[in-house]
Write an enzyme that holds these catalytic residues in place. Structure first.
Site, PDB file in Angstrom:
ATOM      1  N   HIS A 153       0.812  -1.214   0.000  1.00  0.00           N
ATOM      2  CA  HIS A 153       0.000   0.000   0.000  1.00  0.00           C
ATOM      3  C   HIS A 153       0.853   1.275   0.000  1.00  0.00           C
ATOM      4  O   HIS A 153       0.365   2.342  -0.326  1.00  0.00           O
ATOM      5  CB  HIS A 153      -0.972   0.008   1.182  1.00  0.00           C
ATOM      6  CG  HIS A 153      -0.347   0.314   2.486  1.00  0.00           C
ATOM      7  ND1 HIS A 153       0.071  -0.663   3.355  1.00  0.00           N
ATOM      8  CD2 HIS A 153      -0.057   1.489   3.092  1.00  0.00           C
ATOM      9  CE1 HIS A 153       0.579  -0.094   4.442  1.00  0.00           C
ATOM     10  NE2 HIS A 153       0.521   1.209   4.302  1.00  0.00           N
ATOM     11  N   ASP A 183       0.006  -7.588   1.244  1.00  0.00           N
ATOM     12  CA  ASP A 183       0.463  -6.204   1.427  1.00  0.00           C
ATOM     13  C   ASP A 183       1.985  -6.112   1.466  1.00  0.00           C
ATOM     14  O   ASP A 183       2.550  -5.397   2.286  1.00  0.00           O
ATOM     15  CB  ASP A 183      -0.133  -5.590   2.693  1.00  0.00           C
ATOM     16  CG  ASP A 183       0.031  -4.072   2.717  1.00  0.00           C
ATOM     17  OD1 ASP A 183       0.112  -3.480   1.625  1.00  0.00           O
ATOM     18  OD2 ASP A 183       0.099  -3.489   3.812  1.00  0.00           O
ATOM     19  N   GLY A 256       3.862   6.156   8.650  1.00  0.00           N
ATOM     20  CA  GLY A 256       5.223   6.240   8.141  1.00  0.00           C
ATOM     21  C   GLY A 256       6.065   5.044   8.517  1.00  0.00           C
ATOM     22  O   GLY A 256       7.115   4.816   7.936  1.00  0.00           O
ATOM     23  N   ASN A 257       5.611   4.274   9.515  1.00  0.00           N
ATOM     24  CA  ASN A 257       6.290   3.028   9.861  1.00  0.00           C
ATOM     25  C   ASN A 257       5.917   1.887   8.917  1.00  0.00           C
ATOM     26  O   ASN A 257       6.474   0.790   9.013  1.00  0.00           O
ATOM     27  CB  ASN A 257       5.957   2.591  11.292  1.00  0.00           C
ATOM     28  CG  ASN A 257       6.783   3.296  12.336  1.00  0.00           C
ATOM     29  OD1 ASN A 257       6.289   4.134  13.085  1.00  0.00           O
ATOM     30  ND2 ASN A 257       8.066   2.969  12.403  1.00  0.00           N
ATOM     31  N   SER A 258       4.988   2.128   8.012  1.00  0.00           N
ATOM     32  CA  SER A 258       4.555   1.092   7.080  1.00  0.00           C
ATOM     33  C   SER A 258       5.739   0.471   6.356  1.00  0.00           C
ATOM     34  O   SER A 258       6.554   1.179   5.767  1.00  0.00           O
ATOM     35  CB  SER A 258       3.628   1.680   6.021  1.00  0.00           C
ATOM     36  OG  SER A 258       2.565   2.351   6.595  1.00  0.00           O
ATOM     37  N   GLY A 314      -5.353 -21.274  -7.164  1.00  0.00           N
ATOM     38  CA  GLY A 314      -5.604 -21.038  -8.572  1.00  0.00           C
ATOM     39  C   GLY A 314      -5.450 -19.587  -8.954  1.00  0.00           C
ATOM     40  O   GLY A 314      -6.075 -19.104  -9.891  1.00  0.00           O
ATOM     41  N   VAL A 315      -4.618 -18.870  -8.234  1.00  0.00           N
ATOM     42  CA  VAL A 315      -4.469 -17.433  -8.450  1.00  0.00           C
ATOM     43  C   VAL A 315      -3.003 -17.098  -8.658  1.00  0.00           C
ATOM     44  O   VAL A 315      -2.133 -17.611  -7.962  1.00  0.00           O
ATOM     45  CB  VAL A 315      -4.996 -16.622  -7.242  1.00  0.00           C
ATOM     46  CG1 VAL A 315      -4.747 -15.140  -7.443  1.00  0.00           C
ATOM     47  CG2 VAL A 315      -6.479 -16.896  -7.038  1.00  0.00           C
ATOM     48  N   ILE A 317      -0.651 -13.604  -8.974  1.00  0.00           N
ATOM     49  CA  ILE A 317      -0.568 -12.147  -8.973  1.00  0.00           C
ATOM     50  C   ILE A 317       0.413 -11.718 -10.059  1.00  0.00           C
ATOM     51  O   ILE A 317       1.556 -12.142 -10.082  1.00  0.00           O
ATOM     52  CB  ILE A 317      -0.105 -11.632  -7.614  1.00  0.00           C
ATOM     53  CG1 ILE A 317      -1.005 -12.171  -6.496  1.00  0.00           C
ATOM     54  CG2 ILE A 317      -0.077 -10.110  -7.578  1.00  0.00           C
ATOM     55  CD1 ILE A 317      -2.444 -11.779  -6.650  1.00  0.00           C
TER      56      ILE A 317
END
Length: 323
Positions: A153, A183, A256-258, A314-315, A317
């Site tokens: 994100h 994520d 901001g720690n993300s 079955g995916v 990305i």
């Protein structure tokens, strides 16, 4: 007749002892008069107790591997009321609970409610088509040749990425791949032949509730900041989707720690900061980390092919590039 000399001797010894005592008293008194201070009679209070562990050695070794991530994007004009169109939710499954989680915990939409540790900047077009700031978060190197991990994100709306190292150097980065379901995202910087300090993932199966942890990141854009706490819980389900198995910590984590790492006392990454629960928008001591075991496998796939293979779902990305 023999008692007289003995009596005289005893009397003489008593007189000499008395004179010596007076001499000592006189010396001390003279010292007090000369210096104007009283003699020290006792040491200051000092409590000999078990000392808390210091995190300084851990921080010293891991800090060079932690970076700030700045993201810019060529953005489209928004509505006059300032609302965003899809808030970056296009890649999310059609799951109302998951979308609500990203909106509230990840800070893409409303200004209030539960907040994630990173909130994007205002998405307004300034009219010249130039990349504008949309987000800033944290990340960390996982290889000496410049691969680094952050949150999806943080980078999902970006077209230009800059990494700021612990010593203040700014380096352009390329987006290698992202995985919205967990994520996670991987960036790559070109160090021009220089080798980067990097860290490794821990075996999070050995992480216990109550263990000390250290979180390092870029809260509120301040740059390298360290906070400490303990593991509060494991296996937290916060409605984030099929990989809802977070480590909860009470170390202070803010916007901001993300994408920043949480370390054990051996300097290994036990988890990646991805969300906080906060009625106010700031840290209240409830933060959630993507476990190292999940991150390690996803990151390896992204580094290898830019995508994550999930045959059992079955995916697949698809790769994400900065073009």
């Amino acid at each position: 007749m023999n008692n007289a000399p003995n009596s005289y001797s005893r009397t003489r010894k008593r007189l000499m002892a008395a004179v010596a005592s007076l001499a000592v008293v006189g010396t001390v008194g003279a010292g007090m008069l000369a210096t104007g201070t009283a003699p020290v009679l006792a040491d200051a209070v000092r409590v000999e107790a078990t000392q808390m562990p210091s995190f300084a050695d851990v921080v010293e070794h891991v800090s060079p591997a932690v970076v700030s991530v700045k993201v810019k994007a060529k953005i489209q004009p928004t509505a006059d009321d300032g609302s965003d169109d899809q808030n970056g939710f296009d890649n999310l499954p059609d799951n109302p609970q998951l979308r609500r989680f990203f909106k509230e915990f990840r800070g893409f939409g409303d200004q209030g409610g539960q907040q994630f540790g990173m909130r994007p900047f205002n998405h307004r077009n300034h009219g010249n088509g130039e990349p504008r700031p949309v987000a800033q978060g944290s990340g960390f190197f996982i290889s000496e040749d410049g691969y680094l991990v952050t949150n999806n994100h943080v980078v999902s709306e970006g077209s230009d990425f800059t990494v700021v190292t612990n010593d203040g150097k700014e380096l352009d980065a390329k987006l290698i791949g992202t995985d919205p379901r967990t994520d996670l995202a991987v960036l790559k910087v070109d160090g021009g032949g220089n080798k980067f300090t990097y860290v490794d993932f821990a075996d999070d199966s050995k992480v216990r509730i109550g263990d000390w942890v250290v979180a390092v990141g870029n809260p509120f854009g301040l740059g390298g900041t360290v906070t400490a706490g303990i593991v509060s819980a494991r296996g937290r389900d916060i409605g984030a989707g099929p990989y809802d198995d977070f480590i909860q910590i009470d170390a202070s984590v803010n916007r901001g720690n993300s994408g920043g790492p949480t370390f054990n006392l051996n300097g290994q990454v036990i988890g990646i900061n991805t969300a906080i629960f906060s009625p106010s928008g700031g840290s209240v001591g409830i933060a959630f980390d993507i476990p190292a075991s999940t991150a390690k496998q996803v990151v390896q796939d992204l580094m290898k092919s830019g995508s994550v293979q999930r045959g059992w779902l079955g995916v697949e990305i698809q790769p994400v590039t900065s073009d």
